[in-house]
Design a protein around this motif. Sequence first.
Motif, mmCIF file in Angstrom:
data_model
loop_
_atom_site.group_PDB
_atom_site.id
_atom_site.type_symbol
_atom_site.label_atom_id
_atom_site.label_comp_id
_atom_site.label_asym_id
_atom_site.label_seq_id
_atom_site.Cartn_x
_atom_site.Cartn_y
_atom_site.Cartn_z
ATOM 1 N N ARG A 192 0.809 -1.225 0.000
ATOM 2 C CA ARG A 192 0.000 0.000 0.000
ATOM 3 C C ARG A 192 0.839 1.270 0.000
ATOM 4 N NH1 ARG A 192 -5.302 -0.596 3.250
ATOM 5 N NH2 ARG A 192 -4.575 1.404 3.897
ATOM 6 N N TYR A 193 1.772 1.348 -0.948
ATOM 7 C CA TYR A 193 2.629 2.531 -1.051
ATOM 8 C C TYR A 193 2.176 3.443 -2.183
ATOM 9 C CZ TYR A 193 4.510 -0.596 -4.537
ATOM 10 O OH TYR A 193 4.611 -1.456 -5.600
ATOM 11 N N CYS A 194 1.240 2.973 -3.023
ATOM 12 C CA CYS A 194 0.743 3.873 -4.071
ATOM 13 C C CYS A 194 -0.729 3.599 -4.364
ATOM 14 C CB CYS A 194 1.570 3.759 -5.349
ATOM 15 S SG CYS A 194 1.373 2.231 -6.262
ATOM 16 N N CYS A 234 -2.691 6.534 0.352
ATOM 17 C CA CYS A 234 -1.273 6.561 -0.008
ATOM 18 C C CYS A 234 -0.860 7.975 -0.411
ATOM 19 C CB CYS A 234 -1.005 5.612 -1.173
ATOM 20 S SG CYS A 234 -1.613 3.968 -0.841
ATOM 21 N N LYS A 282 -0.424 15.470 -1.995
ATOM 22 C CA LYS A 282 0.019 14.171 -2.490
ATOM 23 C C LYS A 282 1.119 14.373 -3.540
ATOM 24 C CE LYS A 282 -3.378 11.802 -0.505
ATOM 25 N NZ LYS A 282 -3.156 10.773 0.509
#
Length: 251
Positions: free
Chosen positions: A72-74, A150, A183
């Motif tokens: 779940r980094y992007c 993210c 973001k």
Amino acid sequence: MLEFDHVSYQYPGEDFDIIDQLSFRAAPGSFHCILGVSGCGKSTIFRLINGQLVPKSGEIRVGGAPIGGQKRYCGYMPQKDLLFPWRTVWENVALPLEIAGCLSKAQRRDRAEQALRDVGLEGCAAKLPRELSGGMRQRAAFARTMLAGCDLLLLDEPFSALDFLTRISMQEWLLDQWQRHHKTILFITHDVEEAVFLSSSVLVAARTPIRRLEEAHVPAPFPRTRACLARPDMAALKEQLIDTLRKQVTP
Ligand SMILES: Nc1ncnc2c1ncn2[C@@H]1O[C@H](COP(=O)(O)OP(=O)(O)O)[C@@H](O)[C@H]1O
Ligand SMILES: [Mg+2]
């Protein structure tokens, strides 16, 4: 935030690396469009970042760490909005929370409704995707991407299927969202004006295989309105980018 370090990728059955020793980076909070003609390998770059494809060599790092060990980094928004037609809008938007599995249904609905309000879709929670316009569906898909929580968002030609006026409103809307949520956004497009309007700098994929992304700084400051496109330095940049891309396309 994101680093490509000599990354290569070859599709099975092809005899060349479509991504060839590519290195580039995106700083935290930046907004970069990746601009290139259709078929040059732009979406392949996103599939490598989100782990759908694995590089043959080189390393991709997010937040300084290789993506291999991360979850779940992007957030990824593919070319089509991909809302499930049988689920209501809020059930679509809450999907990342459902997958994470840590909230009750009532809590998920709360968070989804809040995210929908945030993208101007209050009152649409109980509707089905087919009851929304194209622009509204893209905003719902964006709300879902945001709920994944993210800091890095990958948006693959999100507005390319929209009519011109909807597209330019969505571009203004997206810049506003970016400025409010801080973001890091990578946005794929083949539309030069879209790239120039949105980006802090444009990353140009000037040829296939992609060996480098040429960075073109966009001179207009943020916040932007479409009036900035009439600035002489913006018009010149647009023409320069069109020239670069036309060299690649043989009529
Ligand atoms: N699964 C695949 N196997 C072989 N070639 C592929 C596959 N997916 C895409 N390609 C080829 O790789 C090239 C780049 O694809 P893609 O990254 O989707 O381009 P873009 O997003 O720039 O339009 C295209 O020429 C396409 O035909
Ligand atoms: Mg593509």
